[in-house]
Write an enzyme that holds these catalytic residues in place. Sequence first.
Site, PDB file in Angstrom:
ATOM      1  N   LYS A  33       0.445  -1.219  -0.249  1.00  0.00           N
ATOM      2  CA  LYS A  33      -0.021  -0.019  -0.325  1.00  0.00           C
ATOM      3  C   LYS A  33       0.863   1.197  -0.176  1.00  0.00           C
ATOM      4  O   LYS A  33       1.852   1.212  -0.095  1.00  0.00           O
ATOM      5  CB  LYS A  33      -0.919  -0.442   1.449  1.00  0.00           C
ATOM      6  CG  LYS A  33      -0.290   0.604   2.491  1.00  0.00           C
ATOM      7  CD  LYS A  33      -1.147  -0.654   3.893  1.00  0.00           C
ATOM      8  CE  LYS A  33      -0.300  -0.357   4.797  1.00  0.00           C
ATOM      9  NZ  LYS A  33      -0.867   1.444   5.537  1.00  0.00           N
ATOM     10  N   TYR A 253      19.396  28.147   7.467  1.00  0.00           N
ATOM     11  CA  TYR A 253      17.877  28.959   8.406  1.00  0.00           C
ATOM     12  C   TYR A 253      18.119  29.782   9.674  1.00  0.00           C
ATOM     13  O   TYR A 253      18.310  27.832  10.050  1.00  0.00           O
ATOM     14  CB  TYR A 253      16.497  28.560   7.735  1.00  0.00           C
ATOM     15  CG  TYR A 253      16.195  28.840   6.098  1.00  0.00           C
ATOM     16  CD1 TYR A 253      15.914  30.347   5.959  1.00  0.00           C
ATOM     17  CD2 TYR A 253      16.490  27.676   5.413  1.00  0.00           C
ATOM     18  CE1 TYR A 253      15.476  30.446   3.969  1.00  0.00           C
ATOM     19  CE2 TYR A 253      15.934  27.914   3.799  1.00  0.00           C
ATOM     20  CZ  TYR A 253      15.756  29.616   3.778  1.00  0.00           C
ATOM     21  OH  TYR A 253      15.724  29.359   2.609  1.00  0.00           O
TER      22      TYR A 253
END
Length: 357
Positions: A33, A253
């Site tokens: 899946k 950052y």
Amino acid sequence: MRPARALIDLQALRHNYRIAREVTGARALAVIKADAYGHGAVRCAQALEAEADGFAVACIEEALELRAAGIRAPVLLLEGFFETDELSLIVEHDFWCVVHSLWQLEAIEKAPLSKPITVWLKLDSGMHRVGLHPKDYQSAYQRLLASGKVAKIVLMSHFARADELNCQASAEQVAVFEAARQGLAAEVSLRNSPAVLGWPQIPSDWVRPGIMLYGATPFEEANAVASRLQPVMTLESKVISVRELPAGEPIGYGAKFITQKPMRVGVVAMGYADGYPRLAPTGTPVLVAGQRSQLIGRVSMDMLCVDLTDIPQAGLGSTVELWGKNILASDVAMAAGTIPYQIFCNLRRVPMLYSGS
Ligand SMILES: Cc1ncc(COP(=O)(O)O)c(C=O)c1O
């Protein structure tokens, strides 16, 4: 061309599938899946089809994709149908269908099916997600038989805590399952990967391995069988820029990392837009030019930084393994506060290159 890519080793996938069968002696539905946990469902199904007893997916859309690609093996819908009109497609394509709720049972009773279907009747043995209540289980079985709509019934349940090897919850779930199925002459299916790897005493005619197929362990601690698994996916990229920085300089950052000494820093073409976890902190392991090193600073959308200070042979163009045969996805996941399941499923944007088919 941007050097980020995922290498998928289908030979390793087959190796891991064989382990699931070998250690349980059971038939195994390969759980593919969510696009085979990010590895590519069609390619994985094709690589396994010659030997797999069948496949398991979450929904009919995933199952139809397999049939459209020519996969003829049994395919189980782990959540059954979401809407009653899926039943005609289930019949047409010979899908096996989980029944986890009374509304699904009633829909099957009422549906004018042209052919009987195979049902996996799911018990809620303690996870309390989906599955029939134990008090309804025997009557649901009898109603399915009486409906004339069903060719075969497999009895199933699912574990909530099989990855916790010192926890009694799985044994308690087995006891609930055994009590609920007393007297029913049908095959059973209980074990997912952690139960395949860590709970040899639990009976199963069918097992449902997922994460272990992809070579990742579901356990936090070492496990003998899990150590035989081979990682299927290698996520790699290259160093695209190198900085020599003195002590006291921020990186990336938020200036979340400040150099404490002179450092060589490599910038790698890989970021959270590729599925690399943004929450992976400084210290998360990476492999640069064959040597273990660490991530430093915040992961950006398309880039991240690694420490090259002690890897003199590394530089522009050096290969970086983010996870794979050397850096385990489960270690990266743990560093980032998540699980390998999510690490794999989040993968996107990078080209997938297959070998061993
Ligand atoms: C019903 C069911 N069986 C088997 C699996 C496979 O689990 P794992 O990947 O832990 O082997 C899943 C996955 O969530 C599942 O929902």
